[in-house]
Design a protein around this motif. Structure first.
Motif: not given
Length: 452
Positions: A311-326
């Motif tokens: 599982l990649p660290a969150l900093r390695e998949r930054r494009r998912d951060i807005p989706l996760l926040i929502k």
């Protein structure tokens, strides 16, 4: 909100007594003088509880009971029957009645019976909610991510979920390893069996063997009765060994035997017990390093990681951060809340050492402390200021544009001034090699102050 109770009885006086006593207890009461009327109001009100007399003209209580159970199996029904009619009460219980009371009854008996029934109903609803929540957590759709890194993970999970192959999930703490383990179980042929999780790092070393494999009465001081281990508890399902890299080296041979022979021997026992378990494990340490340091057996590693998932660290998949926040906003019931552009950029650029777990906690805190439905950069904790994009943190570019070379020159001059024109310190401040800084000084013709 008051709980709704429907009372069905063709005896006017008894109906009024029931209504009065239940209203006194704080319930919202609807009454009906016949079975037919009762079923009408049942369809309108959807009450939490129905109380019906057994013996009525026309549609009797048993017919009412069966009709309600056909429409809504989870609705509880209490039957009122005459004293001595135990056989009728038994028939009603077989047809799905929750309980019965016999006439004549006193008000306390009535209130207690209703209170117990509604408590049971509440527990049943809570269990249903928790099962639904667990189901949501187990579905791959609940694991948010559209990045190519997560798509690779989803692809592997889909391919291997319905197999018996052991899976080892690696990744930093907070990346969602247990969610992946639950998804593997939920999408396998073992989904109707138990999912049992144990954190190998959270249990004292001297108790871990018993927790994993069970023990017999008298096996050690304090073993006052036989105890089933996690392997036995997971029989027919999936055992999730979280933080398996922390398993004491002396227990690893016993784990290897369980994996190879599909049997375990409880502490204090001599007869092995057969098990039917699929093992999914997870660790946040580097298995290769642990093997090289002699903390983890290589043969166990290869047994556990037939299918490795990282599982990649969150900093390695930054494009998912807005989706996760929502997703976390919606999960908290704050679907109308949004983040302004600058705040979102700062959250995306942050390093997230605690990964998805840290992000969820941060969003929860911001939702609680927010001043309005749009969260701004100024509302973020101070630690996020370090990840503020340069153009927002230091300058506001003019609408007509600005020279990049001039901007770069000004940054270099400010860095030198902040560090008393010490080139080594200024280079460290700008996070560039010293020779790169010297090149920029010469390129832009920056005059250094004369040494006094």
């Amino acid at each position: 909100m008051k709980q709704k109770v429907l009372v069905i009885d063709d005896d006017n006086s008894l109906r009024r007594v029931l209504e009065y006593n239940l209203q006194e207890e704080g319930y919202e009461v609807r009454t009906a003088s016949s079975g037919e009327e009762g079923l009408y109001w049942f369809g309108q009100d959807q009450p939490s509880l129905v109380i019906t007399d057994m013996k009525m003209q026309g549609m009797d209580g048993l017919m009412v009971l069966k009709s309600i159970k056909e429409r809504s199996p989870e609705t509880l029904v209490i039957i009122i029957t005459a004293f001595g009619s135990v056989d009728i009460a038994v028939e009603a219980m077989k047809a799905g009645a929750h309980d019965y009371i016999t006439k004549p009854f006193n008000r306390e008996e009535l209130k207690l019976t209703v209170r117990k029934a509604l408590k049971f109903s509440g527990m049943a609803q809570e269990n249903k909610r928790l099962k639904g929540e667990l189901s949501d957590r187990s579905d791959l759709k609940s694991i948010v991510g559209t990045s190519k890194e997560m798509e690779k993970v989803f692809d592997v999970v889909r391919k291997v979920a319905d197999t018996e192959a052991p899976v080892m999930i690696t990744g930093e703490s907070g990346t969602g390893k247990e969610l992946i383990a639950r998804s593997l179980h939920a999408n396998s042929s073992r989904k109707n069996g138990p999912f049992v999780a144990i954190n190998c790092a959270a249990i004292p070393r001297d108790l871990l063997e018993s927790e994993l494999f069970g023990h017999l009465k008298g096996a050690f001081t304090g073993a006052v009765k036989d105890k089933m281990g996690k392997f036995q508890a997971a029989d027919g399902g999936t055992l999730f060994l979280d933080e398996v890299g922390e398993l004491p080296i002396e227990l690893q041979p016993k784990l290897l035997r369980a994996l190879q022979e599909r049997e375990v021997e409880p502490v204090g026992g001599t007869a092995p017990q057969k098990i039917d378990v699929r093992v999914v494990s997870a660790t946040n340490i580097d298995p290769g390093k642990a093997i090289a340091e002699g903390r983890f057996r290589e043969d166990i590693y290869y047994r556990l990681s037939v299918i490795p998932i990282h599982l990649p660290a969150l900093r390695e998949r930054r494009r998912d951060i807005p989706l996760l926040i929502k997703y976390f906003c919606n999960k908290s019931g704050a679907d109308k809340v949004s983040f302004d552009k600058e705040a979102l950029e700062m959250l995306v650029m942050y390093s997230w050492p605690g990964n998805v777990r840290e992000l969820e906690n941060t969003v929860e805190r911001l939702l609680i402390m927010r001043e309005g439905d749009v969260i701004t950069a100024g509302e973020l904790p101070e630690k996020f200021c370090e990840s503020r994009p340069l153009a927002h943190a230091l300058i506001r570019l003019p609408d007509e544009g600005y020279s990049l070379e001039q901007l770069e020159r000004e940054v270099v001059v400010e860095a030198l001034e902040r560090n008393s024109w010490n080139q080594t310190a200024a280079a460290r401040f700008l996070r560039i090699p010293r020779h790169t800084l010297i090149y920029r000084i010469e390129k832009f013709g920056i005059a250094l102050p004369a040494r006094g």
